[in-house]
Design an enzyme around this catalytic site. Structure first.
Site, short mmCIF file in Angstrom:
data_model
loop_
_atom_site.label_atom_id
_atom_site.label_comp_id
_atom_site.label_asym_id
_atom_site.label_seq_id
_atom_site.Cartn_x
_atom_site.Cartn_y
_atom_site.Cartn_z
N SER A 255 0.87 -0.84 0.56
CA SER A 255 -0.26 -0.17 -0.18
C SER A 255 0.81 0.99 0.09
CB SER A 255 -0.74 -0.30 1.47
OG SER A 255 -1.82 0.75 1.52
N ASP B 29 -10.00 -6.14 -2.92
CA ASP B 29 -9.21 -4.87 -1.98
C ASP B 29 -10.33 -3.76 -2.33
OD1 ASP B 29 -8.01 -2.79 -1.07
OD2 ASP B 29 -5.74 -3.36 -1.80
N HIS C 152 -7.48 -6.32 1.26
CA HIS C 152 -6.08 -5.05 2.03
C HIS C 152 -5.31 -5.42 2.30
CE1 HIS C 152 -4.46 -1.65 0.70
NE2 HIS C 152 -4.62 -1.51 1.65
#
Lengths: 276, 276
Positions: free
Chosen positions: B143, B222, B255
């Site tokens: 991320s 996600d 995620h």
């Protein structure tokens, strides 16, 4: 059961679940990993240690890669009832987060702290009803949960084909954690403690003809080893009873989930061999 | 460096360390895994995402089993300077825990938020000086840390032989997280943002002749995919530049660290092949 959240992991599905327990009279939480495929799959139950919830093993043990390969459902319940109206103690080793996998008979614990019956009578049927299980099961755990795995397997051998433990509280009648918890939950009559002591159960022959081997891993750098865990009492009990028990002293390993992550693959393989 | 704690894991040693950073002017924390053996070993640097410390990857990614097999040192630094006297913001996506791997030029961030220089100029020499490294390195992250890994590798290709990312912020000049952070740390002149945008760097040819492939895993479940992560911008940039980039859309994955745990072995193998 309510699905609190779910994640894809290692090709399978991990669910965090919540349900109202008739046994504890409270909401209970757990995680369930189901491997890829349709099943049915054998079930492996993990019992965690003091202060843990269902989350510690689930996020830190790294168990699902091997469980996916072996085709195992892995269930990790919380370690006690919790919430308002549930008795508690400010110490980390009694009350919420410290259920010790016994059914309490003493005030203030008796109304909700019934973790033996919860696992054996409610959790297993719940999982068997909601997931594609084969009806064959193993159980393992860590520290207080290693004690739980050993004593539940020895007291209910018809439910489990295989049992193992990481750094278990081997003889809670002979260590401070166990004496405190069993005294609080079961009262001062020590004769009522014996069936919650894995070493005493093994010595009395509870494993004979039921479990071909019992696997125990223990780190030799574990700060709780000498005072609380005492795995030599399991070895002595097994020798006295003519029971096979494999204690592996792991050099340099401590009481953390890094220790469990290092050997969880071997425990899952041990169980899978016995669940076929 | 002060050893805060250490654990045996998968035959190697995991250390949590703390040191005073001359670059950030604060204490900084990190974890270092060293595999079994004497080395020297190649170094893999992990950069974490928003809200993380060095602990998230260390406890949840399950990376050290494969790192031990491959003989890799794995370092995970904290995601920002922290502490009293360090600027912060109540939002999770700015300030402490959200350093974005840039050197801030704007008030109140400039005095301490210098995570690009910290990693490149201080962390790497520190690790090379304290551990048996070969001097060859890879970098990966998740991320915000995926953005960090890509941009640090593309801006400092002489330092890294290999780079990969999980669910990276692919083009921070074109998503809310990135616009907020780069605007705060670097000011409103967007021309100063471009060298912190992996898609723009790749499009400008920064990876050409440096990285034979760039591996990106992205879960299609996600929740940040469409608005914040936008990995198609990496693919388009790579195609425009004639750069190989492998984007794997992983069906059902989200995620969380369960996603990373599922594919971290493959990333470590990818790096080990390039570090030999």
């Amino acid at each position: 059961m309510e699905i609190v959240k779910h994640h894809a992991v290692h090709g399978g599905t991990l669910r965090y679940l919540k349900h109202h327990s008739a046994v504890t009279g409270t909401p209970m939480t757990l995680s369930v990993f189901t491997p890829p495929g349709e099943g049915p799959f054998p079930l492996v139950i993990w019992l965690s240690g003091l202060t843990c919830t269902e989350d510690n093993f689930t996020t830190k043990a790294g168990a699902y890669r091997r469980a996916a390969e072996l085709g195992l459902i892995v269930v990790a319940p919380d370690t006690s009832p919790r919430g308002e109206g549930v008795a508690n103690d400010p110490a980390y080793d009694l009350g919420q987060g410290a259920g010790f996998y016994v059914d309490a008979t003493e005030a203030p614990w008796a109304p909700h702290f019934r973790m033996e019956s919860y696992v054996v009578e409610e959790l297993i049927p719940l999982i068997d009803g909601a997931f594609p299980t084969t009806g064959t099961r193993a159980i393992f755990g860590h520290s207080m949960g290693g004690h739980g795995a050993l004593t539940l397997a020895l007291n209910h051998p018809e439910l489990f084909r295989s049992v193992s433990a990481f750094a278990p509280i081997s003889s809670p009648t002979r260590c401070p954690w166990g004496e405190k918890a069993l005294g609080a939950y079961l009262g001062s009559d020590r004769s009522r403690w014996a069936r919650h002591d894995a070493a005493l159960l093994i010595q009395a022959g509870a494993a004979k003809g039921r479990f071909d081997d019992i696997l125990v891993d223990q780190g030799d750098a574990d700060g709780f080893l000498a005072e609380q865990l005492k795995p030599h009492l399991l070895v002595e009990a097994a020798e006295a009873a003519g029971q096979k028990l494999t204690l592996r002293m792991q050099p340099g390993y401590d009481h953390s989930y890094f220790f469990m992550a290092s050997f969880v693959d071997h425990h899952l393989t041990f169980h899978a061999e016995r669940l076929r």
